[in-house]
Design a protein around this motif. Structure first.
Motif, PDB file in Angstrom:
ATOM      1  N   VAL A 677       9.496  15.045 -44.059  1.00 26.77           N
ATOM      2  CA  VAL A 677      10.729  14.352 -44.414  1.00 26.77           C
ATOM      3  C   VAL A 677      11.340  15.067 -45.612  1.00 26.77           C
ATOM      4  CG1 VAL A 677      11.763  12.208 -45.241  1.00 26.77           C
ATOM      5  CG2 VAL A 677       9.938  12.134 -43.546  1.00 26.77           C
ATOM      6  N   LEU A 678      12.647  15.339 -45.527  1.00 24.78           N
ATOM      7  CA  LEU A 678      13.386  15.933 -46.626  1.00 24.78           C
ATOM      8  C   LEU A 678      14.067  14.822 -47.414  1.00 24.78           C
ATOM      9  CD1 LEU A 678      14.658  18.383 -48.138  1.00 24.78           C
ATOM     10  CD2 LEU A 678      16.509  18.300 -46.437  1.00 24.78           C
ATOM     11  N   TYR A 679      13.792  14.777 -48.730  1.00 24.92           N
ATOM     12  CA  TYR A 679      14.410  13.787 -49.614  1.00 24.92           C
ATOM     13  C   TYR A 679      15.450  14.484 -50.471  1.00 24.92           C
ATOM     14  CZ  TYR A 679      10.216  11.059 -48.469  1.00 24.92           C
ATOM     15  OH  TYR A 679       9.211  10.397 -47.814  1.00 24.92           O
ATOM     16  N   SER A 680      16.637  13.920 -50.546  1.00 20.26           N
ATOM     17  CA  SER A 680      17.707  14.493 -51.365  1.00 20.26           C
ATOM     18  C   SER A 680      18.243  13.436 -52.324  1.00 20.26           C
ATOM     19  CB  SER A 680      18.844  15.021 -50.477  1.00 20.26           C
ATOM     20  OG  SER A 680      19.394  13.974 -49.688  1.00 20.26           O
ATOM     21  N   ASP A 684      25.470  10.571 -56.861  1.00 17.00           N
ATOM     22  CA  ASP A 684      26.045   9.313 -56.374  1.00 17.00           C
ATOM     23  C   ASP A 684      25.056   8.146 -56.485  1.00 17.00           C
ATOM     24  OD1 ASP A 684      24.213   9.623 -54.309  1.00 17.00           O
ATOM     25  OD2 ASP A 684      25.702  10.160 -52.796  1.00 17.00           O
ATOM     26  N   GLY A 685      23.840   8.408 -57.018  1.00 18.30           N
ATOM     27  CA  GLY A 685      22.876   7.342 -57.254  1.00 18.30           C
ATOM     28  C   GLY A 685      22.020   6.976 -56.067  1.00 18.30           C
ATOM     29  N   THR A 686      22.047   7.743 -54.980  1.00 17.15           N
ATOM     30  CA  THR A 686      21.272   7.432 -53.788  1.00 17.15           C
ATOM     31  C   THR A 686      20.301   8.553 -53.463  1.00 17.15           C
ATOM     32  OG1 THR A 686      22.832   8.417 -52.213  1.00 17.15           O
ATOM     33  CG2 THR A 686      23.201   6.108 -52.850  1.00 17.15           C
ATOM     34  N   VAL A 687      19.282   8.193 -52.705  1.00 19.24           N
ATOM     35  CA  VAL A 687      18.339   9.146 -52.132  1.00 19.24           C
ATOM     36  C   VAL A 687      18.469   9.049 -50.618  1.00 19.24           C
ATOM     37  CG1 VAL A 687      15.932   9.846 -51.896  1.00 19.24           C
ATOM     38  CG2 VAL A 687      16.741   8.896 -54.066  1.00 19.24           C
ATOM     39  N   ARG A 688      18.697  10.185 -49.972  1.00 17.75           N
ATOM     40  CA  ARG A 688      18.807  10.212 -48.511  1.00 17.75           C
ATOM     41  C   ARG A 688      17.596  10.915 -47.917  1.00 17.75           C
ATOM     42  NH1 ARG A 688      23.791   8.974 -46.052  1.00 17.75           N
ATOM     43  NH2 ARG A 688      25.316   8.250 -47.588  1.00 17.75           N
ATOM     44  N   ILE A 696      18.383  15.139 -38.678  1.00 13.42           N
ATOM     45  CA  ILE A 696      19.246  13.969 -38.593  1.00 13.42           C
ATOM     46  C   ILE A 696      18.871  13.005 -39.726  1.00 13.42           C
ATOM     47  CG2 ILE A 696      19.458  14.191 -36.093  1.00 13.42           C
ATOM     48  CD1 ILE A 696      17.576  11.815 -35.839  1.00 13.42           C
ATOM     49  N   PRO A 697      19.823  12.182 -40.196  1.00 21.00           N
ATOM     50  CA  PRO A 697      19.524  11.235 -41.284  1.00 21.00           C
ATOM     51  C   PRO A 697      18.576  10.130 -40.826  1.00 21.00           C
ATOM     52  CG  PRO A 697      21.747  10.888 -40.452  1.00 21.00           C
ATOM     53  CD  PRO A 697      21.245  12.131 -39.790  1.00 21.00           C
TER      54      PRO A 697
END
Length: 820
Positions: A677-680, A684-688, A696-697
């Motif tokens: 899993v790739l964490y970014s 903007d205050g979020t982690v995707r 894909i997200p």
């Protein structure tokens, strides 16, 4: 007999009904029943139990849409089923402990046993006159009022290592002090704390407190204002008991309370060993109770007098030229004093040590307290004369003193109270076996009250084990053990290393594991090396191939030796500030750097190191572009986080752009990869979260949390934990994508972070490297601050690797730390 193929999760043999073998895209086979029950972290996605790879399936059919493993199914159906084949002598565990290797500073059991007794640092304040005040509304298992006067008794003081760069947190220091005590002291202190909750005859104990980190650990007890001696002392000085019946009644009632306080102490398995008038006081209801701190301090007084008030061991010759005069307010039995002397006199046979310490020792001291209340200052003082052959002749001194006491009692007590005189003198017998029990002493006082028709309350249906039976904890002896525990048990080991003349502090350090590093933090931390050479702020650190790599605003990447941290090479070529750095060890060992102009440089690290990159390419620029801000790699792909709010996947072989991931609304400031899993993280205050299989997200974290949106500057992922650091100095922690905890760690932005097992290292604007331990279970997580490393510059990069902590600073320096 050949075993049939079975599901690696449930260990059941495959069949075409209940355990249908399904093939995952990673190549592993799991039965359909187990796949159905696996918790889906992301929509239409399951994680392979064998390799943890994410596997997609049809949203309509679920795991049944995955193909059957026809070969395994055919083998299972052709062989006869045997019930015994499903029973395994050695069952394999389906659940692994993700952090079993993580060494803890304290064990869960040890911390749980003491945590409720650790007072907050601001719970106690000490005034200029040395008086302590308890100002917390509640603590531990019992609630107390506010602004109460307290007494402080030092329990243990560990010698701190002066050259350590590491500064313990308050709680960590208290736990370190507790761990520094020997087993007997720990058990005794635990008994004291527990007894204070159960026994109303003991002054209330608030808990354990330390004034400063690196100072003494204190036992905090409530200080009662009404001392027994202040309200009743020496009333018999002007006449005998016959002169005033009311005086005897007052004495008898107070004596009864004093005796019951000692009974309460003995019932908890505690023996004072020495007592004095100052040990007893009145509570709010007028009852007599024992101040445990005063008992401990009295034991220390006796130790000081026996040792001559110095820390050095007195010689036998010097002690044979003086007399030992104990204060008239300190009452210590012969057997207890003998133990003290044996610790201080070279000749261990000196003194009278043939009698053991037990509950009978308190009977002797208790009788002295009653005599002090009864006849006041006319109580003779004990003086121990020297004997050239045997040192202190304790037995002769005590016997002589008892004769003097008996003579004074005959003058002060009339014939009517002869039984009281006989009982008190019997309590002073040199042999503890000949003394009455403390319960018998109370009964004699009650009998006198009944005889004179006084009204009293109480009963004698109590039993205290006699003398040395039951192995009670002696508080006076505990003082000696506390003194012995005041040194760090690791001090001898450290001294031995110094005496041995360790030739080079770097030697032997390269083999220390991360687990050993965190386990050794309690010994302190030393600065191993200060690396100078960069001309700008440090932006990234990486370790691999036997090298330490560092990037900087000075547009270079420096290469350092991990053997002696000497500078080996400098990669030059960037035209802009180098913002991120990553080491890759896949098909070939590479160092990759990205700059604020969008340049991505791939450097080979095969010797000899080359000045030119193996390859380089640039991101496409547009009006939103502000360069590369973060890097990470997985397999043969490089991932970049950019100012254009995207994450891009590049081929490491030729720099081809493979994929662009959109979704963030601001700069992608940090990237991390764990379990495919790739964490970014973004401003903007979020982690995707993104799938590394098809990019894909998967999920978005942080957008639904309450509060003002703050930029994320760093993230780190480890197994099921995800930690994000923010510009306001706080961190947020998720487990399996479920938010668990938030805590402010720094005064200002957190620029760098590193996670090793359960140990989290953070640094930022406040110029501190803070070390935390993440502990808890699936439902709850606690962030325990362990300590910090103060510095003189902003912390901009952190890496914990191979048993060392690498820290990059805004002042262009890199420091390497190692636990002692």
């Amino acid at each position: 007999m050949e075993e049939l193929p079975e599901c690696p999760v449930c260990l059941q043999n495959y069949d075409d009904e209940n355990a249908i073998p399904r093939v995952l895209s990673c190549g592993h086979t799991i039965c359909e029943a187990c796949l159905v029950h696996l918790p889906p972290r992301f929509p239409n996605t399951i994680r392979c139990p064998a390799c943890t790879q994410l596997v997609k399936y049809s949203p309509n059919q679920g795991p049944s849409s995955l193909p059957k493993n026809i070969d395994l199914l055919r083998i299972s159906l052709q062989q006869p089923q045997h019930s015994s084949s499903s029973q395994k002598s050695n069952q394999r565990s389906s659940i692994n402990d993700e952090y079993a290797y993580s060494s803890k500073f304290w064990s869960d059991e040890f911390y749980a046993a003491w945590k409720d007794w650790i007072l907050p640092h601001d719970a106690v304040s000490v005034t200029e006159d040395g008086v302590g005040r308890f100002n917390s509304s509640s603590k531990g298992r019992v609630c107390f009022g506010v602004n109460r006067t307290v007494s402080l008794a030092p329990i243990v003081t560990l010698s701190s290592v002066t050259d350590s760069k590491f500064k313990f947190s308050y709680v960590a220091w208290v736990i370190k002090c507790l761990e520094g005590m020997n087993e007997v002291v720990g058990e005794g202190l635990g008994l004291i704390l527990e007894a204070s909750v159960r026994q109303s005859r003991l002054c209330r104990v608030y808990g354990l407190w330390s004034e400063v980190v690196g100072g003494s650990l204190y036992l905090v007890c409530e200080r009662q204002c009404g001392r027994v001696l202040e309200k009743f002392g020496g009333l018999m000085n002007e006449g005998g008991l016959d002169s005033d019946k009311d005086v005897f009644y007052s004495f008898a009632m107070i004596a009864k309370g004093v005796i019951e306080a000692v009974i309460g102490l003995n019932l908890e398995g505690l023996v004072a060993g020495c007592l004095g008038i100052s040990c007893f006081c009145f509570d709010e209801l007028g009852g007599v109770c024992i101040d445990l701190n005063e008992v401990l301090l009295m034991g220390r007084k006796i130790m000081d007098q026996v040792s001559g008030g110095t820390d050095d061991e007195p010689s036998h010759e010097s002690m044979c030229t003086e007399c030992l005069d104990l204060e008239n307010e300190l009452f210590v039995s012969p057997e207890v004093l003998s133990k003290f002397l044996n610790k201080r006199v070279v000749n261990p046979e000196s003194g009278d040590s043939r009698y053991p310490i037990g509950y009978g020792s308190d009977v002797w001291s208790l009788a002295c307290v009653l005599l002090r209340l009864l006849i006041g200052n006319e109580l003779p003082q004990i003086t121990f004369e020297m004997s050239e052959g045997n040192g202190f002749d304790i037995s002769a001194s005590y016997i002589s003193w008892v004769e003097k006491v008996s003579s004074v009692l005959e003058e002060k007590i009339g014939f009517e109270y002869l039984s009281l005189k006989q009982t008190l003198c019997k309590c002073l017998d040199i042999n503890p076996e000949n003394r009455p029990d403390v319960v018998d002493l109370r009964k004699s006082i009650q009998d006198l009250l009944v005889k004179h028709q006084f009204v009293f309350l109480g009963n004698s249906e109590l039993t205290v084990k006699r003398n040395n039976t039951g192995h009670p904890v002696t508080l006076a002896k505990l003082c000696q053990l506390l003194e012995e525990s005041s040194k760090d048990p690791r001090e001898h080991e450290l001294q031995a290393k110094e005496d041995g003349g360790q030739p080079n502090i770097l030697q032997g350090a390269e083999n220390i594991s991360d687990e050993e590093f965190t386990a050794s933090l309690s010994q302190g931390m030393i600065e191993l090396k200060d690396l100078q050479g960069h001309l700008g702020c440090i932006t990234g650190l990486a370790v691999g191939g036997g090298y330490l790599f560092s990037s900087s605003f000075d547009k270079t990447v420096r290469v350092w030796s991990l053997q002696d941290f000497s500078h080996l090479h400098t990669f030059r070529g960037h035209e802009n500030k180098v913002m991120a750095l990553v080491y890759v060890d896949d098909e070939e060992q590479l160092c990759i750097s990205g700059d604020s102009g969008g340049g991505i440089f791939v450097w080979g690290i095969d010797a000899p190191l080359s000045q030119d990159p193996l390859r380089k390419w640039y991101e496409q620029k547009d009006w939103r572009f502000s360069g590369i801000h973060s890097l990470t790699a997985f397999g043969n792909l490089l991932y970049t986080g950019s100012g254009d709010r995207t994450i891009k996947a590049w081929s490491l072989k030729d720099g081809t752009l493979m994929c662009t991931m959109d979704g963030h609304k601001s700069v992608v400031s940090t990237l991390s990869v764990c379990d495919e899993v790739l964490y970014s993280g973004s401003w903007d205050g979020t982690v995707r979260l993104w799938s590394l299989n098809d990019h894909i997200p998967l999920a978005v974290l942080g957008e639904d949390l309450p509060g003002e949106i703050k930029s994320i500057l760093a993230i780190t992922a480890g197994r099921d934990l995800l930690v994000a650091a923010y510009e306001n100095g706080c961190i947020k922690v998720w487990r399996n994508d479920v938010f668990l905890s938030s805590k402010t760690l720094h005064n200002g932005a957190i620029f760098a972070m590193s996670l090793q097992g359960k140990w989290l290292y953070t640094g930022g604007w406040d110029k501190n490297v803070n070390i935390q331990e993440l502990s808890g279970d699936e439902l709850e997580l606690t962030v325990n601050t362990f300590g910090s490393i103060p510095s003189g510059s902003v912390v901009t990069a952190i890496l914990c690797s191979q048993g060392k902590l690498y820290v990059g600073y805004g002042d262009k320096s890199i420091k390497v730390y190692r636990a002692k």
